[in-house]
Design a protein around this motif. Structure first.
Motif, PDB file in Angstrom:
ATOM      1  N   ASN A  16      12.413 -26.039 -48.522  1.00  0.00           N
ATOM      2  CA  ASN A  16      11.988 -24.920 -48.804  1.00  0.00           C
ATOM      3  C   ASN A  16      12.178 -23.639 -47.402  1.00  0.00           C
ATOM      4  N   GLU A  70       7.016 -20.506 -48.462  1.00  0.00           N
ATOM      5  CA  GLU A  70       7.588 -20.823 -50.499  1.00  0.00           C
ATOM      6  C   GLU A  70       5.949 -21.645 -50.492  1.00  0.00           C
ATOM      7  N   ILE A  71       5.111 -21.417 -51.295  1.00  0.00           N
ATOM      8  CA  ILE A  71       4.117 -22.040 -52.207  1.00  0.00           C
ATOM      9  C   ILE A  71       4.580 -22.549 -53.169  1.00  0.00           C
ATOM     10  N   GLY A 128       5.543 -26.743 -50.401  1.00  0.00           N
ATOM     11  CA  GLY A 128       6.256 -25.894 -50.441  1.00  0.00           C
ATOM     12  C   GLY A 128       6.336 -25.298 -48.721  1.00  0.00           C
TER      13      GLY A 128
END
Length: 380
Positions: free
Chosen positions: A105, A109-110, A158
């Motif tokens: 990731n 970033e989720i 994430g």
């Protein structure tokens, strides 16, 4: 029998076998090894996993780093590489019942929540900001930490912080797929003010350290935690297992010679039952002392082995297989194998996934070992 009758029989047999194949059936009567339709030969020729090593630093990471630049979260909610066993391709399986995937990731970033019938774990490799939210518990984890994402339990992945993070996943998806029990759900909703509304992230219902704070004390059962199941109730209620606790336990036994076939093995378990964290898979940290090696062992279970600390090699079915930290080694069930620590100063620690619980439930689990003189005995 005359030559004419033999020729006629050959023609009739070919027509018979053609009809069998055309109707999607299998002739379970041919027993001679010199005939084209020998059933033993055909049954044994079905696809089987082979021992194989995937290289993290040389192959996996460079591809994932390129993918970060090319594949955005608008393109896909996942950026993972599934390891496909050459003996099982194109099936998504690293061994017959499990697969390993590496996930990278980018910073911050989720992904939105989802759930599925396969059970999975995440094992941190690089970066301190790996993130997984499970059933309302948000967990940030680093190298060596293990996070469960159980069967049919909402979760999302994430990173937090300003750096990329790499983790390794193990899923029982090939097993669940074989059983025709696969399902995925991405339509996450919660009730807010009396209305059911879709959400891109789960509402936090537990403190981030809830798993460790509540269940992370061996020999002590927190009765105040109640009896309500976490998630779908199919796994350990402890979703996060910290590496520092595993390493501390191993360090306390550094003078222990360990088992001659397994070294020092620590199993991740459900602290409320003492059983494996999942009904289908179990996981181990396995340590070999400096200069140590295990005697050859063979089990009916399949293994995925990821070296986490140290250096060495394995011998699988007589073939030496070298690896480095963060690589993955597939050991199909039925293989003879042994591990060697090539450092005379530092211990070797392996992260191991096994389908042993599945085999045990079916009364199919067996284990054999060789002595130093080469004598074979059944261990389990």
């Amino acid at each position: 029998m005359s030559d004419t009758l033999l020729r006629n029989r050959d023609v009739e047999l070919k027509a018979l076998y053609d009809d069998v194949a055309a109707n999607h059936m299998f002739p379970f009567w041919a027993t001679s090894a010199d005939v084209a339709h020998d059933e033993i030969k055909q049954l044994m020729a079905s696809p089987k996993a082979v021992p194989y090593v995937w290289r993290c630093a040389e192959d996996i990471e460079p591809i994932l780093n390129r993918a970060v630049e090319l594949i955005t979260m608008d393109d896909s909610e996942r950026r993972s590489l599934v390891l496909v066993n050459p003996g099982l391709a194109p099936r998504r399986a690293t061994v017959s019942t499990m697969y390993t995937a590496y996930r990278l990731n980018d910073a911050n970033e989720i992904m939105p929540p989802h759930k599925h019938s396969p059970s999975a774990v995440r094992f941190g490799l690089k970066g301190q900001g790996n993130f997984t939210g499970v059933d309302g518990e948000n967990m940030v984890f680093g190298p060596g930490d293990l996070v469960l994402t159980p069967n049919d339990t909402w979760h999302n992945h994430g990173t937090v912080g300003n750096e990329r993070a790499l983790n390794l996943s193990v899923l029982d998806l090939p097993l669940v797929e074989t059983l025709n029990a696969i399902h995925f759900d991405h339509d996450y909703k919660e009730e807010i003010d009396g209305k059911i509304v879709p959400l891109k992230q789960q509402t936090e219902r537990f403190t981030p350290d809830y798993s460790q704070k509540t269940y992370g004390y061996g020999g002590l059962m927190p009765r105040f935690a109640g009896t309500k199941s976490r998630g779908a109730g199919y796994s350990s209620p402890m979703f996060l297992y910290r590496w520092d606790m595993v390493r501390e336990l191993l360090n306390k036994h550094r003078e222990n010679p360990g088992d001659e076939h397994d070294g020092l093995m620590v199993e991740y378990i459900d602290p409320t039952t003492g059983q494996p964290v999942f009904k289908t898979m179990t996981f181990f940290a396995q340590m070999l002392h400096p200069g140590g090696k295990t005697l050859p062992v063979r089990t009916t279970s399949s293994l995925l082995v990821s070296p986490f600390e140290g250096q060495g090699y394995s011998i699988v079915n007589g073939k030496r297989m070298d690896w480095k930290e963060y690589d993955t080694l597939a050991i199909p069930g039925g293989s003879w194998f042994e591990h060697h620590n090539t450092s005379d100063k530092e211990p070797l620690v392996l992260f191991v996934a096994s389908d042993e619980p599945t085999l045990k439930k079916l009364d199919l689990y067996k284990k054999w070992g060789k002595s130093a003189s080469g004598q074979v005995s059944q261990l389990v």
